[in-house]
Design a protein around this motif. Structure first.
Motif, PDB file in Angstrom:
ATOM      1  N   LYS A 154       0.848  -1.196   0.000  1.00 41.16           N
ATOM      2  CA  LYS A 154       0.000   0.000   0.000  1.00 41.16           C
ATOM      3  C   LYS A 154       0.881   1.241   0.000  1.00 41.16           C
ATOM      4  CE  LYS A 154      -2.539   1.379   3.598  1.00 41.16           C
ATOM      5  NZ  LYS A 154      -3.624   1.249   4.600  1.00 41.16           N
ATOM      6  N   VAL A 155       0.498   2.235  -0.802  1.00 39.66           N
ATOM      7  CA  VAL A 155       1.254   3.488  -0.822  1.00 39.66           C
ATOM      8  C   VAL A 155       0.943   4.271   0.451  1.00 39.66           C
ATOM      9  CG1 VAL A 155       1.622   5.682  -2.020  1.00 39.66           C
ATOM     10  CG2 VAL A 155       1.232   3.583  -3.348  1.00 39.66           C
ATOM     11  N   LEU A 156       2.008   4.604   1.196  1.00 41.58           N
ATOM     12  CA  LEU A 156       1.833   5.388   2.427  1.00 41.58           C
ATOM     13  C   LEU A 156       1.971   6.873   2.143  1.00 41.58           C
ATOM     14  CD1 LEU A 156       4.028   3.294   4.915  1.00 41.58           C
ATOM     15  CD2 LEU A 156       1.536   3.265   4.699  1.00 41.58           C
ATOM     16  N   TYR A 157       3.022   7.224   1.412  1.00 43.58           N
ATOM     17  CA  TYR A 157       3.314   8.629   1.132  1.00 43.58           C
ATOM     18  C   TYR A 157       3.870   8.781  -0.265  1.00 43.58           C
ATOM     19  CZ  TYR A 157       3.255   8.818   6.219  1.00 43.58           C
ATOM     20  OH  TYR A 157       2.901   8.686   7.518  1.00 43.58           O
ATOM     21  N   ILE A 158       3.570   9.918  -0.871  1.00 41.73           N
ATOM     22  CA  ILE A 158       4.244  10.304  -2.103  1.00 41.73           C
ATOM     23  C   ILE A 158       5.200  11.425  -1.729  1.00 41.73           C
ATOM     24  CG2 ILE A 158       3.967  11.322  -4.396  1.00 41.73           C
ATOM     25  CD1 ILE A 158       2.774   8.503  -4.197  1.00 41.73           C
ATOM     26  N   LYS A 159       6.449  11.258  -2.117  1.00 40.63           N
ATOM     27  CA  LYS A 159       7.438  12.295  -1.801  1.00 40.63           C
ATOM     28  C   LYS A 159       8.042  12.785  -3.104  1.00 40.63           C
ATOM     29  CE  LYS A 159      11.512  11.666   0.732  1.00 40.63           C
ATOM     30  NZ  LYS A 159      12.123  11.469   2.058  1.00 40.63           N
ATOM     31  N   GLU A 160       7.883  14.050  -3.388  1.00 38.64           N
ATOM     32  CA  GLU A 160       8.440  14.611  -4.621  1.00 38.64           C
ATOM     33  C   GLU A 160       9.683  15.405  -4.278  1.00 38.64           C
ATOM     34  OE1 GLU A 160       5.072  16.576  -6.383  1.00 38.64           O
ATOM     35  OE2 GLU A 160       4.169  14.664  -6.955  1.00 38.64           O
TER      36      GLU A 160
ATOM     37  N   ILE B 248       2.157  10.694 -17.615  1.00 39.83           N
ATOM     38  CA  ILE B 248       2.735   9.712 -16.707  1.00 39.83           C
ATOM     39  C   ILE B 248       3.753  10.348 -15.775  1.00 39.83           C
ATOM     40  CG2 ILE B 248       2.426   7.714 -18.207  1.00 39.83           C
ATOM     41  CD1 ILE B 248       5.819   8.517 -18.215  1.00 39.83           C
ATOM     42  N   ARG B 249       4.011   9.648 -14.689  1.00 40.81           N
ATOM     43  CA  ARG B 249       5.051  10.022 -13.756  1.00 40.81           C
ATOM     44  C   ARG B 249       5.901   8.796 -13.460  1.00 40.81           C
ATOM     45  NH1 ARG B 249       4.767  14.279 -10.060  1.00 40.81           N
ATOM     46  NH2 ARG B 249       3.346  15.880 -10.811  1.00 40.81           N
TER      47      ARG B 249
ATOM     48  N   LEU C 203      11.724  -1.673  -4.078  1.00 36.43           N
ATOM     49  CA  LEU C 203      11.067  -2.765  -4.801  1.00 36.43           C
ATOM     50  C   LEU C 203      11.187  -2.544  -6.298  1.00 36.43           C
ATOM     51  CD1 LEU C 203       7.897  -3.084  -2.533  1.00 36.43           C
ATOM     52  CD2 LEU C 203       9.847  -4.649  -2.629  1.00 36.43           C
ATOM     53  N   GLY C 204      11.293  -1.270  -6.720  1.00 36.29           N
ATOM     54  CA  GLY C 204      11.449  -0.971  -8.134  1.00 36.29           C
ATOM     55  C   GLY C 204      11.905   0.472  -8.299  1.00 36.29           C
ATOM     56  N   LYS C 205      12.628   0.721  -9.395  1.00 30.81           N
ATOM     57  CA  LYS C 205      13.134   2.076  -9.635  1.00 30.81           C
ATOM     58  C   LYS C 205      12.606   2.613 -10.952  1.00 30.81           C
ATOM     59  CE  LYS C 205      17.042   2.162  -6.678  1.00 30.81           C
ATOM     60  NZ  LYS C 205      18.482   2.197  -6.445  1.00 30.81           N
ATOM     61  N   ASP C 206      12.340   3.935 -10.982  1.00 26.11           N
ATOM     62  CA  ASP C 206      11.896   4.607 -12.215  1.00 26.11           C
ATOM     63  C   ASP C 206      10.735   3.882 -12.881  1.00 26.11           C
ATOM     64  OD1 ASP C 206      13.692   6.749 -12.123  1.00 26.11           O
ATOM     65  OD2 ASP C 206      15.313   5.480 -12.892  1.00 26.11           O
ATOM     66  N   ARG C 207       9.711   3.569 -12.114  1.00 22.38           N
ATOM     67  CA  ARG C 207       8.543   2.879 -12.665  1.00 22.38           C
ATOM     68  C   ARG C 207       7.489   3.901 -13.051  1.00 22.38           C
ATOM     69  NH1 ARG C 207       9.003  -2.490 -11.484  1.00 22.38           N
ATOM     70  NH2 ARG C 207      11.209  -2.874 -11.144  1.00 22.38           N
TER      71      ARG C 207
ATOM     72  N   GLY D 217      -0.137   8.038 -12.214  1.00 21.32           N
ATOM     73  CA  GLY D 217      -0.166   8.885 -11.020  1.00 21.32           C
ATOM     74  C   GLY D 217      -0.454   7.988  -9.850  1.00 21.32           C
ATOM     75  N   LEU D 218       0.264   8.192  -8.747  1.00 20.97           N
ATOM     76  CA  LEU D 218       0.026   7.354  -7.576  1.00 20.97           C
ATOM     77  C   LEU D 218      -0.438   8.238  -6.439  1.00 20.97           C
ATOM     78  CD1 LEU D 218       3.069   4.886  -7.561  1.00 20.97           C
ATOM     79  CD2 LEU D 218       0.682   4.364  -8.108  1.00 20.97           C
ATOM     80  N   ASN D 219      -1.270   7.682  -5.600  1.00 15.00           N
ATOM     81  CA  ASN D 219      -1.787   8.427  -4.466  1.00 15.00           C
ATOM     82  C   ASN D 219      -1.697   7.598  -3.202  1.00 15.00           C
ATOM     83  OD1 ASN D 219      -2.908  10.930  -5.683  1.00 15.00           O
ATOM     84  ND2 ASN D 219      -4.021   9.413  -6.895  1.00 15.00           N
ATOM     85  N   HIS D 220      -1.677   8.306  -2.096  1.00 18.29           N
ATOM     86  CA  HIS D 220      -1.773   7.694  -0.775  1.00 18.29           C
ATOM     87  C   HIS D 220      -2.941   6.699  -0.771  1.00 18.29           C
ATOM     88  CE1 HIS D 220      -2.389   7.412   3.546  1.00 18.29           C
ATOM     89  NE2 HIS D 220      -3.662   7.685   3.310  1.00 18.29           N
ATOM     90  N   GLY D 221      -2.713   5.499  -0.280  1.00 15.07           N
ATOM     91  CA  GLY D 221      -3.799   4.519  -0.178  1.00 15.07           C
ATOM     92  C   GLY D 221      -3.903   3.572  -1.363  1.00 15.07           C
ATOM     93  N   ASP D 222      -3.223   3.866  -2.475  1.00 16.65           N
ATOM     94  CA  ASP D 222      -3.261   2.954  -3.634  1.00 16.65           C
ATOM     95  C   ASP D 222      -2.577   1.623  -3.281  1.00 16.65           C
ATOM     96  OD1 ASP D 222      -4.433   4.908  -5.140  1.00 16.65           O
ATOM     97  OD2 ASP D 222      -2.653   5.352  -6.364  1.00 16.65           O
ATOM     98  N   PHE D 223      -3.141   0.553  -3.817  1.00 18.60           N
ATOM     99  CA  PHE D 223      -2.475  -0.743  -3.683  1.00 18.60           C
ATOM    100  C   PHE D 223      -1.657  -1.038  -4.936  1.00 18.60           C
ATOM    101  CE2 PHE D 223      -6.305  -1.682  -0.955  1.00 18.60           C
ATOM    102  CZ  PHE D 223      -5.603  -1.705   0.241  1.00 18.60           C
ATOM    103  N   LEU D 224      -0.468  -1.593  -4.736  1.00 17.50           N
ATOM    104  CA  LEU D 224       0.396  -1.995  -5.853  1.00 17.50           C
ATOM    105  C   LEU D 224       0.679  -3.491  -5.734  1.00 17.50           C
ATOM    106  CD1 LEU D 224       3.029   0.906  -5.745  1.00 17.50           C
ATOM    107  CD2 LEU D 224       1.057   0.665  -7.287  1.00 17.50           C
ATOM    108  N   ALA D 225       0.721  -4.164  -6.884  1.00 13.24           N
ATOM    109  CA  ALA D 225       1.053  -5.585  -6.877  1.00 13.24           C
ATOM    110  C   ALA D 225       2.456  -5.777  -7.438  1.00 13.24           C
ATOM    111  CB  ALA D 225       0.044  -6.359  -7.720  1.00 13.24           C
ATOM    112  N   VAL D 226       3.330  -6.328  -6.625  1.00 10.58           N
ATOM    113  CA  VAL D 226       4.675  -6.681  -7.084  1.00 10.58           C
ATOM    114  C   VAL D 226       4.550  -8.089  -7.669  1.00 10.58           C
ATOM    115  CG1 VAL D 226       7.087  -6.947  -6.436  1.00 10.58           C
ATOM    116  CG2 VAL D 226       5.631  -5.305  -5.209  1.00 10.58           C
TER     117      VAL D 226
END
Ligand code: PLP
Length: 416
Positions: A288-294, A336-337, A352-356, A360-369
Motif C-alpha cells: 500500500k502506498v503510504l506517502y508520495i514524496k516529490e 505519466i510520472r 522494490l522498483g526504480k523509475d517505474r 499517477g500514484l496516491n496515498h492509499g493505492d495498492f500496488l502488486a509486485v
C-alpha cells in the motif's frame, strides 16, 4: 502464463479481486494462485512424461505448508536443504521416499533426523560429508542411499549470486573425486552410493548450460557403467528461468526436448528439482502506498512493504514488474510520472522498483509486485522488527488464509 489478470480495470487472482483481499487482510500481503502452481507442475510432468521422473519441488522457493501440501497431493516429491525444511515437508504429508536433501553444510543433527525419517537420498557435497553420513548411519544401524552432487564446472548465464555449477562455487564435488568415490564405494559400508546429482544455478533462461552440464554427467555415468557400476538415480536439479520482464526462457517442452535425448541414453531413474519454475509466477506481493514524496528530480512512492518482505530487488537487483491493483497499468499514453517504489526500512538498498511509470500514484493505492511467488516469503525476515506478512491462497473464487500476519509478540517469542 499465469492467473493474475485485469477485469474491468481491477487486478484479479483467478476469480478473486486482489483489492478486496488487500482490504480484508491488510498489507503487505502475498496472494497465490493455486491453479498457477499446479499448471506449472503439470507442464513439467507432461514434458518429461516419457521418462516418468520424480519431480521434487524445491521447498526453499516457497515453503508454506499449504503450498507444499497442494503439490504433494498431486504426486510431487520435495527437494530440501535443511532440517527445518524436512520438518515442513513431513508436516505437509510428503512421502519420505520422495525427499532428497542437498546442502553443503548438513549438521550431525540434521543428518540423523533425515536418516531416521527414511528420506530417499542425500545429495552429498563433499567427501567429508560422505564420511559423516556413513558414520552416523552406522551408529543408527541403518543403510542410507546417497547421490553424489557433481560440480560440472560450467558457467550458467545468470546473476553471480545464483550460479552454483562452476568450480569457484562452493557446491558439489569435482568429477575426478566423484569418480574415486564411486570406485571406492564399498569402503562406505552403511551407504548405498547410487545416484548422481547436479544443480548449476537458478533463473537460467537458456538450455545450453543445462545441456553442457548434463552431457558431462551422462558421459561420467556411462563411464562408470563400463566399469560395472550402475547409477540408479540421475538428478538434474532445478534452475529453470521464468519471465520477470523481458526474458524469453525456454518452455518446459523446449527444455525437455533439448535434454531428453541425453537422458534416454541412461538406465537411471530421473529426478527434477524445480523451484522458481513452479512458484515464481504463482504469487504477487501487495503493498500500500503510504506517502508520495516529490524530491528534486525524483519521485518516491513510499509503501508499507520492504526488503524484509521481498529481498530479491535489494539482494540481486532483481526486476519485478509493479502494477496498480485498482486501475489499468500504464500503456504508453496519457500523462505519466516515474517513481521509485521504496519501503520504510532504514537502508538505501530498500527498494522494490526504480523509475517505474504510473499514470499517477496516491496515498492509499495498492500496488502488486508481480512474480513474487518464489524466493519471496521464504526469504522474508524480521529486519527492522517488522512482522512478516500474511499469505493467502486463492482457488477459483475462494481465498484461504494460509499464514497469518506475525504479531509483535511473535517477534520476541524466542527471546529469553
Ligand atoms: C535452490 C535449489 C533448487 C531450485 O532452484 P530453482 O532455480 O528455484 O529451480 C534445486 N536444487 C537445489 C539443490 C537447490 O539448491
Amino acid at each position: 502464463m499465469h492467473d493474475f489478470k485485469y477485469k474491468r480495470n481491477e487486478l484479479y487472482c483467478e476469480s478473486v479481486s486482489i483489492g478486496r483481499l488487500a482490504k480484508k487482510y491488510g498489507t503487505p500481503l502475498y496472494v497465490y494462485s493455486r491453479k498457477t502452481f499446479l499448471d506449472h507442475y503439470r507442464k513439467l510432468e507432461d514434458a518429461f512424461r516419457s521418462v516418468r521422473p520424480i519431480i521434487c519441488y524445491s521447498v526453499k522457493a516457497n515453503s508454506s505448508i499449504a503450498i507444499l501440501r497442494t503439490l504433494v497431493k498431486k504426486g510431487a516429491g520435495l527437494d530440501i536443504v535443511s532440517g527445518g525444511e524436512l520438518f515442513r515437508a513431513l508436516k505437509a504429508g510428503a512421502s519420505p521416499r520422495k525427499i532428497v536433501y542437498a546442502s553443503v553444510g548438513k549438521t550431525e543433527q540434521e543428518i540423523e533426523y533425515a536418516i531416521k525419517s527414511n528420506i530417499l537420498l542425500f545429495n552429498v557435497e563433499s567427501l567429508a560429508e560422505l564420511c559423516a553420513i556413513d558414520r552416523i548411519a552406522r551408529r543408527l544401524r541403518k543403510r542410507q542411499s546417497v547421490a553424489i552432487r557433481v560440480n560440472p564446472n560450467v558457467r550458467a548465464k545468470t546473476h553471480r549470486y545464483i550460479t552454483t555449477g562452476h568450480k569457484q562455487n562452493k557446491f558439489g564435488i569435482d568429477i575426478d573425486t566423484a569418480r574415486d568415490i564411486f570406485l571406492n564405494r564399498r569402503e562406505f559400508r552403511n551407504l548405498d552410493i547410487s545416484g548422481v546429482h547436479l544443480h548449476i544455478g537458478s533463473q537460467i533462461v537458456d538450455a545450453k548450460p543445462f545441456i553442457r552440464a548434463i552431457e558431462k554427467l551422462v558421459r561420467f555415468v556411462k563411464d562408470l557403467g563400463s566399469r560395472g557400476i550402475q547409477v540408479k538415480w540421475f538428478n538434474i536439479g532445478g534452475g529453470l528461468g521464468i519471465i520477470y520482464s523481458g526474458e524469453r526462457p525456454q518452455t518446459a517442452q523446449e527444455y525437455a526436448k533439448a535434454i531428453l535425448p541425453l537422458l534416454k541414453r541412461l538406465d537411471s531413474r530421473i529426478i527434477l528439482e524445480p523451484g522458481r519454475f513452479i512458484a515464481g509466477n504463482a504469487g504477487v506481493l501487495v503493498a500500500k502506498v503510504l506517502y508520495i514524496k516529490e524530491a528534486p528530480g525524483k519521485n518516491f512512492a513510499i509503501v508499507d512493504t520492504a526488503m524484509n518482505d521481498l529481498v530479491r530487488p535489494s539482494l540481486y537487483e532483481a526486476f519485478h514488474e509493479i502494477l496498480p491493483v485498482a486501475s489499468k497499468p500504464y500503456k504508453g499514453s496519457g500523462k505519466i510520472r516515474k517513481y521509485d517504489i521504496v519501503g520504510p526500512v532504514c537502508e538505501s538498498g530498500d527498494f522494490l522498483g526504480k523509475d517505474r511509470k504510473f499514470i499517477g500514484l496516491n496515498h492509499g493505492d495498492f500496488l502488486a509486485v508481480m512474480s513474487a511467488g518464489a524466493y519471496g516469503y521464504s526469504m522474508a525476515s524480521n529486519y527492522n522488527s517488522r512482522p512478516r506478512p500474511t499469505e493467502v491462497l486463492v482457488e477459483g473464487n475462494r481465498a484461504r488464509l494460509i499464514t497469518r500476519r506475525e504479531t509483535y509478540s511473535d517477534l520476541i517469542r524466542a527471546e529469553v
